[in-house]
Design a protein around this motif. Structure first.
Motif, PDB file in Angstrom:
ATOM      1  N   ALA A   1      27.426  39.454  47.150  1.00 30.43           N
ATOM      2  CA  ALA A   1      28.139  39.127  48.389  1.00 30.43           C
ATOM      3  C   ALA A   1      29.540  38.608  48.090  1.00 30.43           C
ATOM      4  O   ALA A   1      30.512  38.930  48.797  1.00 30.43           O
ATOM      5  N   THR A   2      29.659  37.817  47.020  1.00 31.77           N
ATOM      6  CA  THR A   2      30.958  37.262  46.652  1.00 31.77           C
ATOM      7  C   THR A   2      31.905  38.350  46.165  1.00 31.77           C
ATOM      8  O   THR A   2      33.085  38.382  46.532  1.00 31.77           O
ATOM      9  N   ILE A   3      31.388  39.260  45.335  1.00 31.75           N
ATOM     10  CA  ILE A   3      32.219  40.379  44.862  1.00 31.75           C
ATOM     11  C   ILE A   3      32.683  41.236  46.037  1.00 31.75           C
ATOM     12  O   ILE A   3      33.865  41.598  46.140  1.00 31.75           O
ATOM     13  N   ASN A   4      31.773  41.565  46.930  1.00 28.38           N
ATOM     14  CA  ASN A   4      32.135  42.382  48.089  1.00 28.38           C
ATOM     15  C   ASN A   4      33.194  41.722  48.955  1.00 28.38           C
ATOM     16  O   ASN A   4      34.112  42.388  49.452  1.00 28.38           O
ATOM     17  N   ALA A   5      33.082  40.414  49.146  1.00 26.89           N
ATOM     18  CA  ALA A   5      34.078  39.700  49.952  1.00 26.89           C
ATOM     19  C   ALA A   5      35.460  39.790  49.299  1.00 26.89           C
ATOM     20  O   ALA A   5      36.477  39.997  49.981  1.00 26.89           O
ATOM     21  N   SER A   6      35.507  39.667  47.971  1.00 26.98           N
ATOM     22  CA  SER A   6      36.780  39.783  47.258  1.00 26.98           C
ATOM     23  C   SER A   6      37.331  41.200  47.346  1.00 26.98           C
ATOM     24  O   SER A   6      38.539  41.404  47.545  1.00 26.98           O
ATOM     25  N   MET A   7      36.464  42.193  47.216  1.00 26.40           N
ATOM     26  CA  MET A   7      36.913  43.584  47.302  1.00 26.40           C
ATOM     27  C   MET A   7      37.511  43.879  48.677  1.00 26.40           C
ATOM     28  O   MET A   7      38.537  44.564  48.784  1.00 26.40           O
ATOM     29  N   ALA A   8      36.886  43.342  49.729  1.00 26.91           N
ATOM     30  CA  ALA A   8      37.402  43.545  51.079  1.00 26.91           C
ATOM     31  C   ALA A   8      38.783  42.933  51.238  1.00 26.91           C
ATOM     32  O   ALA A   8      39.686  43.531  51.852  1.00 26.91           O
ATOM     33  N   ARG A   9      38.975  41.748  50.683  1.00 27.14           N
ATOM     34  CA  ARG A   9      40.274  41.077  50.758  1.00 27.14           C
ATOM     35  C   ARG A   9      41.349  41.849  49.998  1.00 27.14           C
ATOM     36  O   ARG A   9      42.471  42.050  50.492  1.00 27.14           O
ATOM     37  N   ILE A  10      41.001  42.312  48.790  1.00 28.11           N
ATOM     38  CA  ILE A  10      41.962  43.047  47.966  1.00 28.11           C
ATOM     39  C   ILE A  10      42.345  44.367  48.631  1.00 28.11           C
ATOM     40  O   ILE A  10      43.514  44.763  48.647  1.00 28.11           O
ATOM     41  N   ALA A  11      41.346  45.053  49.194  1.00 30.57           N
ATOM     42  CA  ALA A  11      41.612  46.325  49.870  1.00 30.57           C
ATOM     43  C   ALA A  11      42.589  46.132  51.027  1.00 30.57           C
ATOM     44  O   ALA A  11      43.467  46.971  51.263  1.00 30.57           O
ATOM     45  N   LYS A  12      42.436  45.033  51.731  1.00 29.18           N
ATOM     46  CA  LYS A  12      43.356  44.745  52.844  1.00 29.18           C
ATOM     47  C   LYS A  12      44.772  44.554  52.320  1.00 29.18           C
ATOM     48  O   LYS A  12      45.751  45.017  52.934  1.00 29.18           O
ATOM     49  N   ASP A  13      44.900  43.873  51.178  1.00 34.70           N
ATOM     50  CA  ASP A  13      46.220  43.645  50.582  1.00 34.70           C
ATOM     51  C   ASP A  13      46.856  44.967  50.136  1.00 34.70           C
ATOM     52  O   ASP A  13      48.066  45.164  50.288  1.00 34.70           O
ATOM     53  N   VAL A  14      46.049  45.865  49.573  1.00 32.79           N
ATOM     54  CA  VAL A  14      46.571  47.150  49.121  1.00 32.79           C
ATOM     55  C   VAL A  14      46.854  48.065  50.313  1.00 32.79           C
ATOM     56  O   VAL A  14      47.818  48.836  50.315  1.00 32.79           O
ATOM     57  N   GLY A  15      45.977  47.976  51.326  1.00 34.76           N
ATOM     58  CA  GLY A  15      46.216  48.739  52.542  1.00 34.76           C
ATOM     59  C   GLY A  15      45.328  49.953  52.726  1.00 34.76           C
ATOM     60  O   GLY A  15      45.812  51.033  53.084  1.00 34.76           O
TER      61      GLY A  15
ATOM     62  N   GLU B   1      31.317  35.866  34.554  1.00 36.09           N
ATOM     63  CA  GLU B   1      32.331  36.869  34.836  1.00 36.09           C
ATOM     64  C   GLU B   1      33.076  36.340  36.063  1.00 36.09           C
ATOM     65  O   GLU B   1      32.439  35.915  37.025  1.00 36.09           O
ATOM     66  N   ASN B   2      34.381  36.389  36.022  1.00 40.02           N
ATOM     67  CA  ASN B   2      35.158  36.012  37.198  1.00 40.02           C
ATOM     68  C   ASN B   2      34.874  37.046  38.281  1.00 40.02           C
ATOM     69  O   ASN B   2      35.253  38.218  38.161  1.00 40.02           O
ATOM     70  N   LEU B   3      34.193  36.630  39.346  1.00 38.36           N
ATOM     71  CA  LEU B   3      33.776  37.585  40.368  1.00 38.36           C
ATOM     72  C   LEU B   3      34.963  38.226  41.076  1.00 38.36           C
ATOM     73  O   LEU B   3      34.908  39.382  41.503  1.00 38.36           O
ATOM     74  N   ASP B   4      36.052  37.466  41.193  1.00 42.47           N
ATOM     75  CA  ASP B   4      37.276  38.019  41.773  1.00 42.47           C
ATOM     76  C   ASP B   4      37.864  39.062  40.820  1.00 42.47           C
ATOM     77  O   ASP B   4      38.335  40.120  41.255  1.00 42.47           O
ATOM     78  N   TRP B   5      37.824  38.789  39.525  1.00 40.98           N
ATOM     79  CA  TRP B   5      38.304  39.722  38.500  1.00 40.98           C
ATOM     80  C   TRP B   5      37.464  41.002  38.532  1.00 40.98           C
ATOM     81  O   TRP B   5      37.974  42.112  38.410  1.00 40.98           O
ATOM     82  N   ILE B   6      36.151  40.845  38.699  1.00 44.40           N
ATOM     83  CA  ILE B   6      35.274  42.011  38.817  1.00 44.40           C
ATOM     84  C   ILE B   6      35.717  42.884  39.994  1.00 44.40           C
ATOM     85  O   ILE B   6      35.813  44.109  39.885  1.00 44.40           O
ATOM     86  N   ALA B   7      35.980  42.239  41.126  1.00 43.38           N
ATOM     87  CA  ALA B   7      36.401  42.980  42.320  1.00 43.38           C
ATOM     88  C   ALA B   7      37.666  43.786  42.041  1.00 43.38           C
ATOM     89  O   ALA B   7      37.761  44.974  42.409  1.00 43.38           O
ATOM     90  N   TYR B   8      38.646  43.156  41.402  1.00 41.30           N
ATOM     91  CA  TYR B   8      39.876  43.863  41.033  1.00 41.30           C
ATOM     92  C   TYR B   8      39.573  45.015  40.076  1.00 41.30           C
ATOM     93  O   TYR B   8      40.081  46.140  40.240  1.00 41.30           O
ATOM     94  N   GLY B   9      38.748  44.745  39.056  1.00 40.84           N
ATOM     95  CA  GLY B   9      38.472  45.752  38.043  1.00 40.84           C
ATOM     96  C   GLY B   9      37.742  46.962  38.592  1.00 40.84           C
ATOM     97  O   GLY B   9      38.055  48.110  38.231  1.00 40.84           O
ATOM     98  N   LEU B  10      36.770  46.718  39.473  1.00 42.76           N
ATOM     99  CA  LEU B  10      36.023  47.836  40.051  1.00 42.76           C
ATOM    100  C   LEU B  10      36.909  48.665  40.987  1.00 42.76           C
ATOM    101  O   LEU B  10      36.879  49.899  40.958  1.00 42.76           O
ATOM    102  N   LEU B  11      37.697  47.975  41.810  1.00 44.92           N
ATOM    103  CA  LEU B  11      38.594  48.710  42.708  1.00 44.92           C
ATOM    104  C   LEU B  11      39.660  49.474  41.923  1.00 44.92           C
ATOM    105  O   LEU B  11      40.049  50.586  42.309  1.00 44.92           O
ATOM    106  N   ASP B  12      40.115  48.902  40.831  1.00 46.47           N
ATOM    107  CA  ASP B  12      41.086  49.593  39.988  1.00 46.47           C
ATOM    108  C   ASP B  12      40.509  50.933  39.531  1.00 46.47           C
ATOM    109  O   ASP B  12      41.160  51.981  39.637  1.00 46.47           O
TER     110      ASP B  12
END
Length: 365
Positions: free
Chosen positions: A75-89, A300-311
């Protein structure tokens, strides 16, 4: 047998005992040396060339299907991915579920019918149980990834477009090595696993590899499926520590399991003699380290995971080379440094912030 043969056999036996003893003594030192590599603040390493993420992701969409939305780690990773996706657009949606394969099937079908560009099976949504749905998605032109579900040495599962692996084998090895180091090579562990999660195979391989170097170590593996964590982990742990007073470690290979281990140790009065070593770095478990309830978490930094997976997923959608290693580092938390993650702990604290500037530059934001 001649006298000389008896002497030679006896000498060989004595040498064997000496070598075994040396091997036993070496195990804790070898374990400690490996663990030491994961005690420094991680540095950022790019998984590929820089690219204009905002430009190439314009109008694209990703659907994430986690193994279970009830697992805090996911849930934490998904929340970070959603936030990052919004920033990227770009559009990012989460398929909420409770870890049932039928729900994963519905999620993939939803992704196809709603014309998502990529469907991601995140950490537990097993591609092996979704082969027909994955084929249908790919036939419809939808990319399908399996993220954070396989180790580096495992094959790409279930016909997905790409796997985005994690070094699960090393994570499992570190858990075993921690106990070996702390018990001077006398580990007696209860290992809690979830076999329907593909990464479990890789983690258990790492555990077994480390314990194979420890002749005086013993362990027992107990499987509990994700939907049964809340009802079956506690009674299994209680029964085990009562039946075997020599158990000195419980190793829940996914740290969200720990919330059900701690009550079992408290009820049985085993908290002082039985320690917990685990993996993932979920914030509430880092809080448990600060409270003295869990001894160690390979984080593992869950926020870092979110960035890495989206990358890795964005590179796939942008026609760039697929990522074989998302460069997501491990970092060991224990009583000496758990407070650096914050009080209460946060998913992005304690690991440094090199990744934030790193991904910003990598994506040309």
């Amino acid at each position: 047998m001649s006298g000389n043969s008896i002497k030679l056999a006896g000498a060989a036996f004595a040498i064997g005992l000496m070598m075994n003893g040396a091997h036993a003594e070496d195990a804790p030192a070898k374990a400690a040396a490996d663990l030491a590599k994961y005690t420094a603040i991680p540095t950022f390493e790019a998984a590929g060339e820089a690219f204009d993420a905002k430009a190439c992701m314009a109008g694209k969409s990703i659907l994430s299907i986690p193994g279970s939305s009830s697992v805090p780690f996911l849930a934490t990773i998904n929340a970070s991915m959603a936030r990052i996706a919004k920033d990227v657009g770009f559009k990012f949606q989460i398929w909420e579920n409770q870890g049932q394969p039928t729900q994963w099937v519905q999620g993939v079908e939803f992704g196809v019918s709603n014309k998502f560009n990529l469907i991601d099976l995140l950490a537990g949504a097993d591609p092996r149980s979704l082969v027909p749905q994955i084929k249908a998605a790919r036939d419809a032109g939808v990319a399908v990834t399996a993220s954070h579900v396989t180790g580096f040495e495992q094959d790409v599962p279930g016909g997905v477009t790409a796997a985005i692996p994690i070094d699960y084998k090393q994570a499992g090895k570190l858990l075993a090595e921690w106990t070996i180091s702390k018990t001077a090579g006398k580990t007696n562990a209860l290992v809690l696993v979830t076999n329907e999660v593909l990464s479990t195979d890789s983690m258990v391989a790492g555990l077994k590899e480390a314990f194979a170097d420890c002749p005086d170590c013993t362990y027992k593996i107990v499987n509990v499926s994700i939907p049964d964590w809340a009802s079956k982990i506690q009674p299994n742990v209680q029964s085990a520590v009562i039946a075997d007073p020599g158990i000195n470690y419980v190793i829940p290979i996914y740290d969200s399991m720990s919330q059900f281990v701690v009550p079992a140790l408290t009820i049985t009065g085993a908290s002082d003699r039985v320690k917990i070593a685990t993996f993932n770095g979920t914030p509430f478990v880092l809080d448990m380290i600060q409270k003295g309830q869990v001894e160690m978490d390979v984080g593992e930094n869950l926020d870092w995971i979110a960035y890495g997976l989206l990358d890795a997923q964005m590179r796939l959608l942008c026609g760039l080379a697929p990522v074989k290693d998302p460069k997501i580092p491990f970092f060991i938390f224990d009583a000496s440094n758990a407070a650096t993650a914050g009080t209460p702990a946060e998913s992005s604290k304690g690991y440094g912030d090199a990744y934030l500037a790193g991904y910003k530059a990598l994506w040309k934001l």
